[in-house]
Write an enzyme that holds these catalytic residues in place. Structure first.
Site, PDB file in Angstrom:
ATOM      1  N   HIS A   1      -2.654  -1.271   3.659  1.00 16.52           N
ATOM      2  CA  HIS A   1      -3.379  -2.503   3.376  1.00 16.52           C
ATOM      3  C   HIS A   1      -3.287  -2.873   1.892  1.00 16.52           C
ATOM      4  O   HIS A   1      -2.957  -4.015   1.544  1.00 16.52           O
ATOM      5  CB  HIS A   1      -4.834  -2.287   3.816  1.00 16.52           C
ATOM      6  CG  HIS A   1      -5.772  -3.413   3.542  1.00 16.52           C
ATOM      7  ND1 HIS A   1      -6.328  -4.188   4.529  1.00 16.52           N
ATOM      8  CD2 HIS A   1      -6.290  -3.878   2.377  1.00 16.52           C
ATOM      9  CE1 HIS A   1      -7.136  -5.083   3.986  1.00 16.52           C
ATOM     10  NE2 HIS A   1      -7.138  -4.912   2.669  1.00 16.52           N
ATOM     11  N   GLU A   2      -3.543  -1.913   1.036  1.00 17.51           N
ATOM     12  CA  GLU A   2      -3.530  -2.202  -0.406  1.00 17.51           C
ATOM     13  C   GLU A   2      -2.134  -2.591  -0.881  1.00 17.51           C
ATOM     14  O   GLU A   2      -1.990  -3.470  -1.735  1.00 17.51           O
ATOM     15  CB  GLU A   2      -4.041  -1.001  -1.201  1.00 17.51           C
ATOM     16  CG  GLU A   2      -5.487  -0.607  -0.915  1.00 17.51           C
ATOM     17  CD  GLU A   2      -6.487  -1.717  -1.165  1.00 17.51           C
ATOM     18  OE1 GLU A   2      -6.172  -2.665  -1.897  1.00 17.51           O
ATOM     19  OE2 GLU A   2      -7.589  -1.638  -0.611  1.00 17.51           O
TER      20      GLU A   2
ATOM     21  N   HIS B   1      -1.560  -6.179  -0.339  1.00 19.98           N
ATOM     22  CA  HIS B   1      -2.043  -7.025  -1.443  1.00 19.98           C
ATOM     23  C   HIS B   1      -1.082  -6.968  -2.632  1.00 19.98           C
ATOM     24  O   HIS B   1      -0.808  -7.986  -3.271  1.00 19.98           O
ATOM     25  CB  HIS B   1      -3.416  -6.551  -1.922  1.00 19.98           C
ATOM     26  CG  HIS B   1      -4.535  -6.814  -0.976  1.00 19.98           C
ATOM     27  ND1 HIS B   1      -4.734  -8.029  -0.354  1.00 19.98           N
ATOM     28  CD2 HIS B   1      -5.552  -6.017  -0.568  1.00 19.98           C
ATOM     29  CE1 HIS B   1      -5.824  -7.958   0.402  1.00 19.98           C
ATOM     30  NE2 HIS B   1      -6.334  -6.755   0.297  1.00 19.98           N
TER      31      HIS B   1
HETATM   32 ZN    ZN Z   1      -7.864  -6.067   1.120  1.00 14.93          ZN
END
Ligand code: ZN
Ligand code: CA
Ligand code: CA
Ligand code: CA
Length: 318
Positions: free
Chosen positions: A233-234, A237
């Site tokens: 997830h990170e 980003h």
């Molecule tokens: Zn996030």
């Protein structure tokens, strides 16, 4: 801009309580508006699997709009984008991202953050599988190659406190490589966070990178969040993806056409949930950019892959 994941209450390594979906909240004002304007890094935290208050959470609509404008500018100025016939990546050429893992520890014990190399290797595998589409969804061009594990004993940096002078000092001293190098920091984290990341910026900044709770790596002790998808997830980003619930049901959303709009972060794994009934599709709870538990998130979409690839060429391609 950094984004953070929040773990349930209690110690960072404690099991996260799966709570009811948090109520949507008005976006908080951007903290720390820095004078450098468009290249400023705004800090955004996000809670995952928790009922903690959404304080300085996700990007506001204004922040997202600013980032979109910057993407257009960066893309137009990028030599990498211009020399490719197909810069948005319909033709997927492998992009290998060197990964430097900084294991921040207060001492040489596991409880002190000294994570086994096996966990780190498993984390790299989880990233590779996720971004190759092996767990579901679309295949991306991104692959991850561990180039160095850097173990750093420094009680002053432990736990890693989001947005602190200590975090800044740590990254200033430790960050290596160019814009294409993923610096991944592990440790116990402040504020029950699971992790946070910076979005790409035109000018490389020492803060650039991803911070994750060490025990969120595969086989770690962060129950429900120990299959390695905090890093997945990170890194999303770090490659310019927004949350699937960006802007809620209205507004411009995550700027990805094939992820249904979502009113608020998913919590746990609410199969079939449809929080934006006026918008097509059920909530994308299996998407890596939602807040579901690790076992529930397993895919990126083709639209997200195009967005990441475009951003790579705009910002990070060497
Ligand atoms: Zn996030
Ligand atoms: Ca969308
Ligand atoms: Ca819907
Ligand atoms: Ca998963």
């Amino acid at each position: 801009v950094s984004l953070a994941l929040l773990l349930g209450s209690g110690a960072a390594a404690a099991p996260a309580a799966v709570s009811a979906a948090p109520a949507p909240v008005a976006p908080a004002a951007a903290e720390c508006a820095t004078p450098s304007g468009a290249s400023a890094t705004a800090k955004v935290k996000f809670p995952r699997g928790t009922k903690a208050a959404h304080d300085a959470n996700e990007l506001t609509a204004t922040e997202a709009a600013r980032r979109e404008q910057d993407l257009t500018t960066a893309y137009a100025a990028s030599a990498a984008a211009q020399r490719q016939a197909d810069p948005d990546g319909a033709r997927l050429k492998t992009i290998t991202i060197p990964v430097v893992v900084h294991v921040i520890r207060k001492d040489r014990t596991r409880a002190g953050g000294n994570l086994p190399t096996a966990l780190i290797n498993q984390q790299i595998k989880v990233l590779n599988d996720a971004y190759a589409g092996k767990t579901g969804g679309a295949k991306s061009p991104f692959r991850f190659k561990l180039t160095k594990i850097h173990r750093v004993t420094n009680p002053a940096w432990y736990p890693i406190v989001v947005d602190s002078p200590a975090e800044k000092e740590m990254k200033t001293k430790l960050r290596v490589g160019g814009k294409n190098t993923l610096n991944l920091y592990t440790g116990e984290l402040s504020d029950n966070l699971l992790g946070w990341a910076t979005f790409p910026e035109r000018k490389l900044d020492k803060m650039d990178g991803v911070v994750i709770l060490g025990e969120s790596m595969p086989g770690g002790t962060a129950t429900s969040y120990n299959e390695g998808d905090t890093a997945t997830h990170e890194v999303g980003h770090w490659l310019n993806l927004y949350h699937t619930f960006q802007d809620g049901c209205d507004g411009k959303g995550d700027r990805v056409g094939d992820t249904p709009a979502e009113a608020a972060p998913a919590s746990g794994c609410p199969e079939g949930q449809d929080s934006c009934t006026a918008k097509p599709g059920i909530d994308p709870i299996h998407n890596f950019m939602d807040y579901s538990v690790d076992s529930c998130m397993f895919e990126f979409t083709a639209g997200q892959v195009r967005r990441m690839t475009k951003a790579w060429n705009a910002y990070r391609a060497p």
